[in-house]
Design a protein around this motif. Structure first.
Motif, short mmCIF file in Angstrom:
data_model
loop_
_atom_site.label_atom_id
_atom_site.label_comp_id
_atom_site.label_asym_id
_atom_site.label_seq_id
_atom_site.Cartn_x
_atom_site.Cartn_y
_atom_site.Cartn_z
N ALA A 174 0.83 -1.21 0.00
CA ALA A 174 0.00 0.00 0.00
C ALA A 174 0.87 1.26 0.00
N MET A 175 1.93 1.27 0.80
CA MET A 175 2.83 2.42 0.83
C MET A 175 3.53 2.60 -0.50
N PHE A 176 3.92 1.52 -1.13
CA PHE A 176 4.63 1.56 -2.40
C PHE A 176 3.79 2.25 -3.48
N ASN A 177 2.48 2.12 -3.37
CA ASN A 177 1.57 2.67 -4.39
C ASN A 177 0.91 3.98 -3.97
N GLU A 178 1.31 4.53 -2.83
CA GLU A 178 0.62 5.69 -2.27
C GLU A 178 1.30 7.01 -2.67
N VAL A 179 0.60 7.86 -3.43
CA VAL A 179 1.16 9.13 -3.89
C VAL A 179 1.21 10.18 -2.80
N SER A 180 0.39 10.04 -1.75
CA SER A 180 0.36 11.07 -0.72
C SER A 180 1.63 11.12 0.11
N LEU A 181 2.51 10.14 -0.05
CA LEU A 181 3.77 10.15 0.67
C LEU A 181 4.82 11.05 0.01
N SER A 182 4.50 11.62 -1.13
CA SER A 182 5.42 12.52 -1.82
C SER A 182 5.02 13.97 -1.59
N ALA A 183 5.99 14.87 -1.69
CA ALA A 183 5.73 16.29 -1.49
C ALA A 183 4.78 16.85 -2.54
N SER A 184 4.85 16.33 -3.76
CA SER A 184 3.97 16.80 -4.83
C SER A 184 2.57 16.21 -4.74
N GLY A 185 2.43 15.12 -3.98
CA GLY A 185 1.15 14.43 -3.91
C GLY A 185 0.81 13.69 -5.19
N LYS A 186 1.82 13.52 -6.07
CA LYS A 186 1.57 12.90 -7.37
C LYS A 186 2.47 11.69 -7.63
N LEU A 187 3.48 11.50 -6.78
CA LEU A 187 4.50 10.49 -7.07
C LEU A 187 4.50 9.40 -6.01
N ALA A 188 4.42 8.17 -6.45
CA ALA A 188 4.57 7.00 -5.56
C ALA A 188 5.80 6.22 -6.00
N CYS A 189 6.23 5.30 -5.18
CA CYS A 189 7.33 4.41 -5.60
C CYS A 189 6.98 3.75 -6.93
N ALA A 190 5.71 3.35 -7.06
CA ALA A 190 5.25 2.65 -8.26
C ALA A 190 5.25 3.54 -9.49
N SER A 191 5.35 4.85 -9.31
CA SER A 191 5.39 5.75 -10.47
C SER A 191 6.64 5.53 -11.29
N CYS A 192 7.74 5.22 -10.61
CA CYS A 192 9.01 4.98 -11.30
C CYS A 192 9.35 3.50 -11.37
N HIS A 193 8.68 2.70 -10.56
CA HIS A 193 8.92 1.25 -10.53
C HIS A 193 7.57 0.56 -10.71
N SER A 194 7.11 0.54 -11.95
CA SER A 194 5.76 0.07 -12.24
C SER A 194 5.63 -1.44 -12.09
N PRO A 195 4.65 -1.90 -11.30
CA PRO A 195 4.41 -3.35 -11.20
C PRO A 195 4.07 -3.98 -12.54
N ASP A 196 3.58 -3.16 -13.48
CA ASP A 196 3.21 -3.67 -14.80
C ASP A 196 4.41 -3.82 -15.72
#
Length: 411
Positions: free
Chosen positions: A57-79
């Motif tokens: 859940a944390m890996f996919n959560e954008v609210s953990l970034s300062a921009s509110g737009k970036l999650a770990c998965a944004s740069c490391h896509s599970p797909d």
């Protein structure tokens, strides 16, 4: 050859749970931030499934970034095998979500066995006489020693998730949608213990990255071939033989392709750090400054080895598993196709003008050419015949496609 054995999530948890003498007081336990992170509720340790779910859940959560737009998965896509699913050489992040990074985002698959960094690595094969040199660690320069230490870097990086400090990370976590789940795992009062909360967050991310089905499924055609469940085509076999041949591709000298004596399937990396003279990516904003050089092991991001000039230009050898899915290659994203990468290896020295603007090895200061690897398929003089011809390059590329996960065995 460097073989490191799998670390399981349960072992991770046990390693992070310090022993306490039977006579230790309750107050002593509460004062221990690591113990508080793992046993905040009447001595209960969070389970691996709980930590895996929270880490996902944390890996996919954008609210953990300062921009509110970036999650770990944004740069490391599970797909896309946990690597970027766009064609950018480096990813965008920061407080505004538009700040360009300096290095390509790697795949997070098959890093479960990465050893801690050491300058002098010796194989665990009974022969300690061979020093394999700098090996291990996370990031392109090996500067972090564990997955939970590595996880903190992007959260705080001004070019990635952009949090000002650790307190800002916890504030976003506490105010965000994952706070109830975090309290459920670590206890209702966990946010009143900042050190414990941060340790718990980072370990949840690490335990998630120990999930076999997500991060090391060993489900490629090559894995099926090793299990004798399928055969390779004639071209794939030619490519595999060229890949392994020390006088031709010689790829397996760093990207180990065989099952270990202990039965561990290959990771297609030896975890070493090496300088292969990757050309400068002049499209990167940071490279607009002609005096700027990313020299990997000796800086600028890593500072403890800055005086070791012999290490300058060395970067981690990545796993080649799922390499055909990538859209940017090498630490600076300077290549955009797998065929181009293999051709670079074959013709870097025989046709250097194809790859460099001005002097050869243009992404490091003059005087460091001796650091660049010259083993096969490198070597040769300009205009001479490369060790791999066009057909052989194509064969290796076809073989590399067999390393993509998700192959379905035909019954």
């Amino acid at each position: 050859m460097k073989i490191i054995y799998t670390v399981v999530a349960a072992t991770l948890l046990a390693a992070c749970q310090p022993s306490t003498p039977p006579a230790a007081s309750a107050s002593a336990k509460a004062a221990d931030p690591v113990r508080a992170a793992y046993a905040p509720r009447a001595g209960r340790q969070p389970t691996v499934p709980e930590l895996t779910a929270l880490g996902r859940a944390m890996f996919n959560e954008v609210s953990l970034s300062a921009s509110g737009k970036l999650a770990c998965a944004s740069c490391h896509s599970p797909d896309n095998a946990y690597s970027p699913n766009n064609k950018l050489a480096v990813q965008l992040g920061g407080a505004d979500g538009k700040t360009e990074g300096t290095r390509a985002a790697p795949s997070l698959r098959y890093i479960q066995n990465v050893p801690a960094f050491t300058e002098h690595y010796h194989d665990d094969d009974g022969d300690d006489s061979v020093d394999a040199g700098p090996t291990g660690g996370h990031n392109w320069d090996g500067r972090t020693q564990s997955a939970h230490e590595q996880a903190l870097g992007p959260l705080l990086s001004a070019r990635e998730m952009g949090n000002q400090d650790e307190a800002a990370v916890l504030a976003r976590l506490q105010a965000g949608p994952l706070a109830p789940q975090f309290r459920q795992v670590f206890g209702a009062d966990i946010f009143s213990q900042p050190k414990a909360a941060l340790q718990g967050a980072l370990m949840a991310l690490e335990v998630f990255q120990e999930s076999p089905s997500d991060f090391y499924p060993y489900s490629s055609k090559y894995d099926a071939f090793l299990r004798k469940q399928t055969t390779l085509s004639a071209q794939e076999l030619r490519g595999m033989n060229l890949f392994n041949d020390e006088t031709k591709g010689n790829c397996a000298s760093c990207h180990i392709s065989r099952i270990s004596p202990g039965g561990v399937f290959p990771q297609f990396t030896d975890y070493g750090l090496i300088n292969i003279g990757v050309p400068r990516n002049r499209k990167l904003a940071v490279n607009a400054d002609p005096a700027y050089y990313d020299l990997g092991l000796c800086g600028p991001d890593r500072t403890d080895l800055k005086d070791h000039k012999e290490y300058c230009g060395a970067f981690k050898t990545p796993s080649l598993r799922n390499v055909a899915l990538r859209k940017a290659y090498f630490h600076n994203g300077s290549f955009s196709s797998l065929e181009e990468v293999v051709r670079f290896y074959a013709t870097r020295d025989t046709a250097p003008k194809q790859w460099y603007q001005g002097r050869k090895f243009d992404d490091q200061p003059a005087g460091l050419d001796g650091n660049v690897n010259m083993e096969a398929p490198f070597g040769g003089k300009p205009g001479s015949k490369p060790l791999l011809n066009a057909r052989e390059i194509a064969d290796i590329v076809v073989f590399l496609h067999t390393l993509t996960d998700g192959y379905q065995v035909k019954n």
